[in-house]
Design a protein around this motif. Structure first.
Motif, PDB file in Angstrom:
ATOM      1  N   GLY A  44       1.083  -1.041  -0.484  1.00  0.00           N
ATOM      2  CA  GLY A  44      -0.041  -0.105  -0.092  1.00  0.00           C
ATOM      3  C   GLY A  44       0.666   1.219   0.011  1.00  0.00           C
ATOM      4  N   ARG A  45       2.206   1.440  -0.015  1.00  0.00           N
ATOM      5  CA  ARG A  45       3.097   2.449   0.081  1.00  0.00           C
ATOM      6  C   ARG A  45       2.632   3.131  -1.169  1.00  0.00           C
ATOM      7  N   ILE A  46       2.733   4.365  -1.502  1.00  0.00           N
ATOM      8  CA  ILE A  46       2.723   5.046  -2.583  1.00  0.00           C
ATOM      9  C   ILE A  46       4.433   5.920  -3.103  1.00  0.00           C
ATOM     10  N   SER A  47       4.387   5.623  -4.186  1.00  0.00           N
ATOM     11  CA  SER A  47       5.796   5.983  -4.654  1.00  0.00           C
ATOM     12  C   SER A  47       6.673   7.160  -4.699  1.00  0.00           C
ATOM     13  N   THR A  48       7.189   8.053  -4.341  1.00  0.00           N
ATOM     14  CA  THR A  48       7.837   9.202  -3.701  1.00  0.00           C
ATOM     15  C   THR A  48       7.107   9.993  -4.989  1.00  0.00           C
ATOM     16  N   GLY A  49       7.631   9.277  -6.624  1.00  0.00           N
ATOM     17  CA  GLY A  49       7.052  10.597  -7.946  1.00  0.00           C
ATOM     18  C   GLY A  49       5.290  10.685  -7.284  1.00  0.00           C
ATOM     19  N   ALA A  50       4.481  10.057  -6.529  1.00  0.00           N
ATOM     20  CA  ALA A  50       3.273  10.106  -6.694  1.00  0.00           C
ATOM     21  C   ALA A  50       3.262  11.083  -5.518  1.00  0.00           C
ATOM     22  N   ILE A  51       3.971  10.782  -4.637  1.00  0.00           N
ATOM     23  CA  ILE A  51       3.690  12.042  -3.790  1.00  0.00           C
ATOM     24  C   ILE A  51       3.475  13.416  -3.507  1.00  0.00           C
ATOM     25  N   VAL A  52       4.917  13.821  -4.908  1.00  0.00           N
ATOM     26  CA  VAL A  52       5.534  14.721  -5.060  1.00  0.00           C
ATOM     27  C   VAL A  52       4.513  14.876  -6.331  1.00  0.00           C
ATOM     28  N   THR A  58      -1.724  20.085  -5.457  1.00  0.00           N
ATOM     29  CA  THR A  58      -2.856  20.657  -4.292  1.00  0.00           C
ATOM     30  C   THR A  58      -2.825  22.120  -3.946  1.00  0.00           C
ATOM     31  N   THR A  59      -1.305  22.200  -3.963  1.00  0.00           N
ATOM     32  CA  THR A  59      -0.499  23.310  -3.257  1.00  0.00           C
ATOM     33  C   THR A  59      -0.784  24.638  -4.812  1.00  0.00           C
ATOM     34  N   ILE A  60      -0.982  23.851  -6.384  1.00  0.00           N
ATOM     35  CA  ILE A  60      -1.324  24.594  -6.790  1.00  0.00           C
ATOM     36  C   ILE A  60      -2.738  24.844  -6.891  1.00  0.00           C
ATOM     37  N   ILE A  61      -3.526  23.414  -6.426  1.00  0.00           N
ATOM     38  CA  ILE A  61      -4.951  24.375  -7.097  1.00  0.00           C
ATOM     39  C   ILE A  61      -5.888  25.136  -5.271  1.00  0.00           C
TER      40      ILE A  61
END
Length: 272
Positions: A44-52, A58-61
């Protein structure tokens, strides 16, 4: 095949007996049934690229949303007038100076539609297409913030077809502004005595309608409203005409709250 940071699992199954017989030599040995790759990472761990990617999106929105709200003036710090209006329980719109400048093209002289004791009046248009009349308090006017607050309070408390509707106000820096509904035919004074190209030929039935409308507006102010007011400065320049030439009374800057002994008598000089 190269596998790194993972486990490659290959599964075999028995396909039957093998033979070395001649002349039909065949191999019926184990065959591959499946290949699977097992990750060493926790499930279930999300890759670092996906997190970034999620954080950046989210920041842009959020920046876009806050930018739009700021442009609409939703984050303007409440000023003293706004707080006083809330304390009085008065509900009226609060506009930013940025919005009013955009609506009037920075108070362009071509949008000036009048000049009164309060100051110049400008025509404007809000982003939603609503036409407005912006009354700007002149620097030489003796009317201060307290009287300005009273004017806002009085107008916002009054609702009648024969009174000009107040949309809201603006107070920023040295700017004090009232934002009214826009009346297409300007004032009764211009219709009667203005430049020839602005004069309106009023037949007697229309004149009677205007007079009766003014009387009904005054009757509402004096007797019918919850809070009674005396206008004390009724004149042709303070009567505006809409598209149908129905009158609407304006300019309550000199109105007096009728609270003292429930009387209309006042010896104070006011108006023209």
């Amino acid at each position: 095949m190269f596998v790194s940071s993972n486990t490659l699992e290959i599964r075999f199954y028995w396909a039957g007996k093998e033979t070395q017989a001649v002349p039909n030599k065949s191999v019926y040995g184990p065959l591959i049934s499946a290949i699977s790759v097992e990750s060493d990472s926790p499930p279930g761990r999300i890759s670092t690229g996906a997190i970034v990617g999620i954080v950046v999106a989210t920041t842009i929105i959020m920046i876009l949303v806050f930018g739009i709200l700021w442009w609409k003036g939703c984050f303007g710090k409440k000023n003293s007038l706004a707080r006083e209006l809330e304390s009085l329980g008065l509900q009226t719109g609060l506009f930013t100076l940025r919005q009013i400048k955009a609506a009037t093209n920075n108070f362009d002289v071509s949008n000036k539609i009048g000049e009164g004791g309060f100051g110049p009046v400008y025509k404007g248009c809000l982003p939603n297409g609503t036409l407005i009349a912006v009354k700007q308090l002149s620097s030489k006017s003796k009317q201060g913030n307290r009287e300005f607050l009273y004017e806002i309070g009085m107008i916002s408390a009054l609702q009648n077809p024969y009174l000009v509707k107040l949309y809201g106000f603006c107070e920023e820096g040295d700017q004090l502004l009232l934002i009214y509904e826009y009346l297409e035919n300007n004032s009764l004074a211009r219709a009667l005595f203005g430049p020839e190209e602005h004069q309106i030929k009023l037949d007697w039935s229309t004149r009677q309608k205007i007079c009766v409308g003014i009387a009904r507006g005054l009757a509402y102010l004096h007797e019918e409203s919850r809070l009674k007011f005396v206008h004390r400065d009724i004149k042709a320049t303070n009567v505006l005409l809409d598209t149908n030439l129905d009158p609407k009374i304006s300019d309550f800057g000199l109105a007096k709250l009728d609270e003292e002994d429930n009387t209309h008598i006042s010896t104070r000089i006011a108006g023209t």
